[in-house]
Design a protein around this motif. Structure first.
Motif, PDB file in Angstrom:
ATOM      1  N   ASP A   1       1.145   6.476  -6.968  1.00 53.10           N
ATOM      2  CA  ASP A   1       0.017   7.392  -7.211  1.00 53.10           C
ATOM      3  C   ASP A   1       0.470   8.843  -7.161  1.00 53.10           C
ATOM      4  O   ASP A   1       0.000   9.690  -7.933  1.00 53.10           O
ATOM      5  CB  ASP A   1      -1.085   7.174  -6.164  1.00 53.10           C
ATOM      6  CG  ASP A   1      -1.872   5.891  -6.396  1.00 53.10           C
ATOM      7  OD1 ASP A   1      -1.730   5.293  -7.484  1.00 53.10           O
ATOM      8  OD2 ASP A   1      -2.612   5.485  -5.478  1.00 53.10           O
TER       9      ASP A   1
ATOM     10  N   ASN B   1       0.823  -1.213   0.000  1.00 54.95           N
ATOM     11  CA  ASN B   1       0.000   0.000   0.000  1.00 54.95           C
ATOM     12  C   ASN B   1       0.856   1.262   0.000  1.00 54.95           C
ATOM     13  O   ASN B   1       0.519   2.253  -0.658  1.00 54.95           O
ATOM     14  CB  ASN B   1      -0.944  -0.005   1.203  1.00 54.95           C
ATOM     15  CG  ASN B   1      -2.078  -1.006   1.039  1.00 54.95           C
ATOM     16  OD1 ASN B   1      -2.455  -1.344  -0.085  1.00 54.95           O
ATOM     17  ND2 ASN B   1      -2.616  -1.493   2.146  1.00 54.95           N
TER      18      ASN B   1
ATOM     19  N   GLN C   1      -1.082   5.726 -11.483  1.00 50.16           N
ATOM     20  CA  GLN C   1      -2.178   5.212 -10.669  1.00 50.16           C
ATOM     21  C   GLN C   1      -2.619   3.821 -11.110  1.00 50.16           C
ATOM     22  O   GLN C   1      -2.531   3.462 -12.281  1.00 50.16           O
ATOM     23  CB  GLN C   1      -3.355   6.183 -10.727  1.00 50.16           C
ATOM     24  CG  GLN C   1      -3.002   7.566 -10.177  1.00 50.16           C
ATOM     25  CD  GLN C   1      -4.167   8.524 -10.206  1.00 50.16           C
ATOM     26  OE1 GLN C   1      -5.166   8.288 -10.882  1.00 50.16           O
ATOM     27  NE2 GLN C   1      -4.050   9.621  -9.470  1.00 50.16           N
ATOM     28  N   ARG C   2      -3.069   3.049 -10.119  1.00 48.53           N
ATOM     29  CA  ARG C   2      -3.560   1.682 -10.341  1.00 48.53           C
ATOM     30  C   ARG C   2      -2.537   0.822 -11.085  1.00 48.53           C
ATOM     31  O   ARG C   2      -2.890  -0.021 -11.912  1.00 48.53           O
ATOM     32  CB  ARG C   2      -4.896   1.708 -11.098  1.00 48.53           C
ATOM     33  CG  ARG C   2      -6.026   2.337 -10.288  1.00 48.53           C
ATOM     34  CD  ARG C   2      -7.352   2.277 -11.021  1.00 48.53           C
ATOM     35  NE  ARG C   2      -7.359   3.142 -12.194  1.00 48.53           N
ATOM     36  CZ  ARG C   2      -7.598   4.453 -12.151  1.00 48.53           C
ATOM     37  NH1 ARG C   2      -7.849   5.049 -11.003  1.00 48.53           N
ATOM     38  NH2 ARG C   2      -7.597   5.170 -13.253  1.00 48.53           N
TER      39      ARG C   2
ATOM     40  N   ILE D   1      -0.309  -1.316  -9.636  1.00 49.14           N
ATOM     41  CA  ILE D   1      -0.264  -2.650  -9.029  1.00 49.14           C
ATOM     42  C   ILE D   1      -1.688  -3.147  -8.831  1.00 49.14           C
ATOM     43  O   ILE D   1      -2.488  -2.520  -8.145  1.00 49.14           O
ATOM     44  CB  ILE D   1       0.482  -2.621  -7.680  1.00 49.14           C
ATOM     45  CG1 ILE D   1       1.920  -2.133  -7.873  1.00 49.14           C
ATOM     46  CG2 ILE D   1       0.475  -4.011  -7.038  1.00 49.14           C
ATOM     47  CD1 ILE D   1       2.671  -1.922  -6.567  1.00 49.14           C
TER      48      ILE D   1
ATOM     49  N   TYR E   1      -0.555 -10.394  -6.548  1.00 47.74           N
ATOM     50  CA  TYR E   1      -0.474  -9.088  -7.208  1.00 47.74           C
ATOM     51  C   TYR E   1       0.128  -9.240  -8.604  1.00 47.74           C
ATOM     52  O   TYR E   1       0.836 -10.204  -8.895  1.00 47.74           O
ATOM     53  CB  TYR E   1       0.405  -8.127  -6.397  1.00 47.74           C
ATOM     54  CG  TYR E   1      -0.035  -7.918  -4.973  1.00 47.74           C
ATOM     55  CD1 TYR E   1      -1.021  -6.989  -4.651  1.00 47.74           C
ATOM     56  CD2 TYR E   1       0.545  -8.649  -3.933  1.00 47.74           C
ATOM     57  CE1 TYR E   1      -1.418  -6.790  -3.334  1.00 47.74           C
ATOM     58  CE2 TYR E   1       0.153  -8.459  -2.613  1.00 47.74           C
ATOM     59  CZ  TYR E   1      -0.825  -7.530  -2.324  1.00 47.74           C
ATOM     60  OH  TYR E   1      -1.226  -7.338  -1.019  1.00 47.74           O
TER      61      TYR E   1
ATOM     62  N   ARG F   1       2.092   1.682  -3.497  1.00 49.87           N
ATOM     63  CA  ARG F   1       1.007   2.185  -4.346  1.00 49.87           C
ATOM     64  C   ARG F   1       0.818   3.693  -4.177  1.00 49.87           C
ATOM     65  O   ARG F   1       0.661   4.428  -5.159  1.00 49.87           O
ATOM     66  CB  ARG F   1      -0.296   1.466  -3.999  1.00 49.87           C
ATOM     67  CG  ARG F   1      -0.445   0.100  -4.643  1.00 49.87           C
ATOM     68  CD  ARG F   1      -1.700  -0.567  -4.161  1.00 49.87           C
ATOM     69  NE  ARG F   1      -2.069  -1.702  -4.996  1.00 49.87           N
ATOM     70  CZ  ARG F   1      -2.759  -2.743  -4.561  1.00 49.87           C
ATOM     71  NH1 ARG F   1      -3.165  -2.784  -3.294  1.00 49.87           N
ATOM     72  NH2 ARG F   1      -3.056  -3.734  -5.372  1.00 49.87           N
TER      73      ARG F   1
END
Length: 222
Positions: free
Chosen positions: A204, A197, A209-210, A212, A220, A200
């Motif tokens: 981001d 997280n 963005q998005r 993973i 994953y 990520r």
């Protein structure tokens, strides 16, 4: 100082080569684990790989192919197999040069010096992995997307490296846990989730963005 990963399972020969090359101011790493040479490569970030063809578990052709999927680092095969078919096979798997045993150590050093000069004097020596517009520099633990850059922690870098190494494939949570924490001690699975997280959020923050994707119940992927 350049780092050489010397993949030779005959200990006496490997040590002799190591001692000689260190006299030329190279840092030489000899792996102890021949089951996963790719992992040793990722952990050591060598500037050049010297590798025998005949190795325990999997041969040098296999590992050269795996290394070539993620890196353009020069590969020099060292082998007692001297026929043209094997030389052609080595070069087709991504090797840059081939030297046949037995050889003079001075010849080995000359070939290494030529490969390093050809690779880095003109091209620079930065390893870069790219996928979907993201550029990852593992040696510098940083990621770049659309000219925006973010620094990553060691674990964040290892997660991104593993995912990029197997891009478009699902990496299980167990595989990722083993890759990050090779220990007999228990590591809570939530620790992995926290690290993913955080990675990520950093991606981001630079507009990636998005990147993973979570595959529910499996792992994953990127």
């Amino acid at each position: 100082m350049y780092t050489i990963l010397l993949i030779e399972d005959e200990e006496i020969i490997a040590q002799k080569m190591k001692d000689f090359l260190e006299g030329w101011n190279y840092k030489v790493i000899i792996p102890k684990d021949f089951k996963n040479i790719l992992q040793v490569f990722l952990d050591t970030h060598p500037d050049l790989v010297c590798m025998d063809i005949v190795l325990p578990f999997l041969n040098g052709y296999h590992w050269a192919g795996e290394i070539r999927k993620i890196s353009k680092v020069p590969i020099l095969f060292i082998s007692s197999i001297a026929d043209n078919m094997n030389i052609v096979m080595a070069l087709s798997q991504g090797a840059d040069d081939y030297i046949t045993k037995p050889f003079e150590l001075q010849i080995l050093q000359a070939k290494i010096q030529a490969l390093l000069r050809r690779t880095y004097d003109f091209a620079g020596k930065t390893l870069v992995l790219e996928h979907k517009g993201l550029r990852f520099f593992p040696e510098e633990t940083r990621a770049v997307f659309n000219d925006h850059e973010v620094e990553l922690t060691r674990n964040e870098s290892k997660i991104l490296m593993l995912l990029l190494q197997q891009k478009n494939k699902i990496v299980s949570r167990d595989e990722m846990m083993n890759y990050l924490w090779k220990t007999d001690y228990y590591v809570d699975e939530n620790t992995l989730s926290v690290n993913v997280n955080r990675l990520r959020k950093k991606l981001d923050s630079i507009g990636c963005q998005r990147f993973i994707e979570t595959v529910k119940g499996m792992g994953y992927k990127v």
